[in-house]
Enzyme design. Structure first.
Site, PDB file in Angstrom:
ATOM      1  N   HIS A  61       0.808  -1.220   0.000  1.00 34.32           N
ATOM      2  CA  HIS A  61       0.000   0.000   0.000  1.00 34.32           C
ATOM      3  C   HIS A  61       0.842   1.271   0.000  1.00 34.32           C
ATOM      4  O   HIS A  61       1.971   1.277   0.470  1.00 34.32           O
ATOM      5  CB  HIS A  61      -0.892   0.037   1.248  1.00 34.32           C
ATOM      6  CG  HIS A  61      -1.742  -1.172   1.405  1.00 34.32           C
ATOM      7  ND1 HIS A  61      -2.028  -1.712   2.639  1.00 34.32           N
ATOM      8  CD2 HIS A  61      -2.387  -1.950   0.505  1.00 34.32           C
ATOM      9  CE1 HIS A  61      -2.812  -2.775   2.483  1.00 34.32           C
ATOM     10  NE2 HIS A  61      -3.040  -2.942   1.195  1.00 34.32           N
ATOM     11  N   LYS A  71       6.248   6.363   6.899  1.00 39.30           N
ATOM     12  CA  LYS A  71       5.813   5.530   8.021  1.00 39.30           C
ATOM     13  C   LYS A  71       7.027   5.075   8.828  1.00 39.30           C
ATOM     14  O   LYS A  71       8.089   4.817   8.267  1.00 39.30           O
ATOM     15  CB  LYS A  71       5.080   4.280   7.521  1.00 39.30           C
ATOM     16  CG  LYS A  71       3.802   4.552   6.785  1.00 39.30           C
ATOM     17  CD  LYS A  71       3.202   3.259   6.266  1.00 39.30           C
ATOM     18  CE  LYS A  71       1.947   3.518   5.453  1.00 39.30           C
ATOM     19  NZ  LYS A  71       1.452   2.278   4.829  1.00 39.30           N
ATOM     20  N   ASP A 169      -6.802  -6.551  -1.398  1.00 39.75           N
ATOM     21  CA  ASP A 169      -5.414  -6.911  -1.686  1.00 39.75           C
ATOM     22  C   ASP A 169      -5.274  -8.046  -2.700  1.00 39.75           C
ATOM     23  O   ASP A 169      -4.164  -8.378  -3.102  1.00 39.75           O
ATOM     24  CB  ASP A 169      -4.666  -7.247  -0.390  1.00 39.75           C
ATOM     25  CG  ASP A 169      -4.280  -6.008   0.395  1.00 39.75           C
ATOM     26  OD1 ASP A 169      -4.315  -4.898  -0.167  1.00 39.75           O
ATOM     27  OD2 ASP A 169      -3.944  -6.139   1.596  1.00 39.75           O
TER      28      ASP A 169
END
Length: 189
Positions: A61, A71, A169
């Site tokens: 992602h 992140k 996904d």
């Protein structure tokens, strides 16, 4: 904190200093000052946590501008194989990935800058996974590439018959067919 460089610039592993004795352990899981000095200036604005069982693969992602995210990820319980893929067109490492085992015992963290796709595979019965983001989640900016893209060559360390995916996904494009990627020369910050 100890910074370990990976094969892709700006994608780094962070090892905290862990102080242990017969009572247990203590470590500083994040210091804004030290992070900015040793990694880069980032203002994290959102913390997330997920719980998953063995075989779950989440990813790969990313969020598109203007909501792209860096992140800082870690495992609180269990173990994962954490993967970041460079999806910046024009980058010398475009399409390359780094895979790192993050566990409750090694306390390692992975910093994933903007311009990368991210995912993980759960290697233990259960995992609690935490991550800091430097931009808020924006569903309209979601992007992803196929977790099992053969050109990426990722060994997720899970037998294929044990992989558990969300419905979303199962339907992401291969990297070569992805309709939207980052530009290496664009300032993403």
């Amino acid at each position: 904190m100890n910074i370990i460089k990976t094969s892709i610039d700006d994608l780094v592993i962070i090892e905290p200093k862990v102080f242990g004795d017969n009572r247990g352990y203590f470590f500083e899981s994040f210091s804004q000052r030290e992070f900015c000095q040793k990694v880069r200036k980032v203002d994290f604005v959102q913390d997330n946590e997920s719980k998953s069982c063995y075989g779950v693969v989440r990813g790969l992602h990313f969020q598109k501008p203007p909501h792209c995210q860096s992140k800082l990820v870690r495992v609180v319980k269990g173990a994962v194989l954490d993967v970041a893929v460079d999806i910046r067109k024009g980058s010398p490492t475009f399409g390359q990935n780094v895979a790192v085992e993050l566990t409750e015992d090694n306390h390692r963290q992975l910093f994933i800058p903007r311009g990368f796709a991210h995912g993980f595979a759960v290697l233990t019965d259960e995992v609690i996974f935490q991550y800091k983001c430097d931009n808020f989640y924006a569903p309209e900016s979601e992007g992803a590439i196929a977790w099992d893209d053969p050109d990426l060559g990722i060994d997720w360390k899970i037998p294929s018959d044990k992989v558990i995916l969300s419905a979303k996904d199962t339907a992401h494009p291969l990297l070569k067919d992805a309709p939207w990627l980052f530009d290496y020369n664009e300032n993403l910050y």
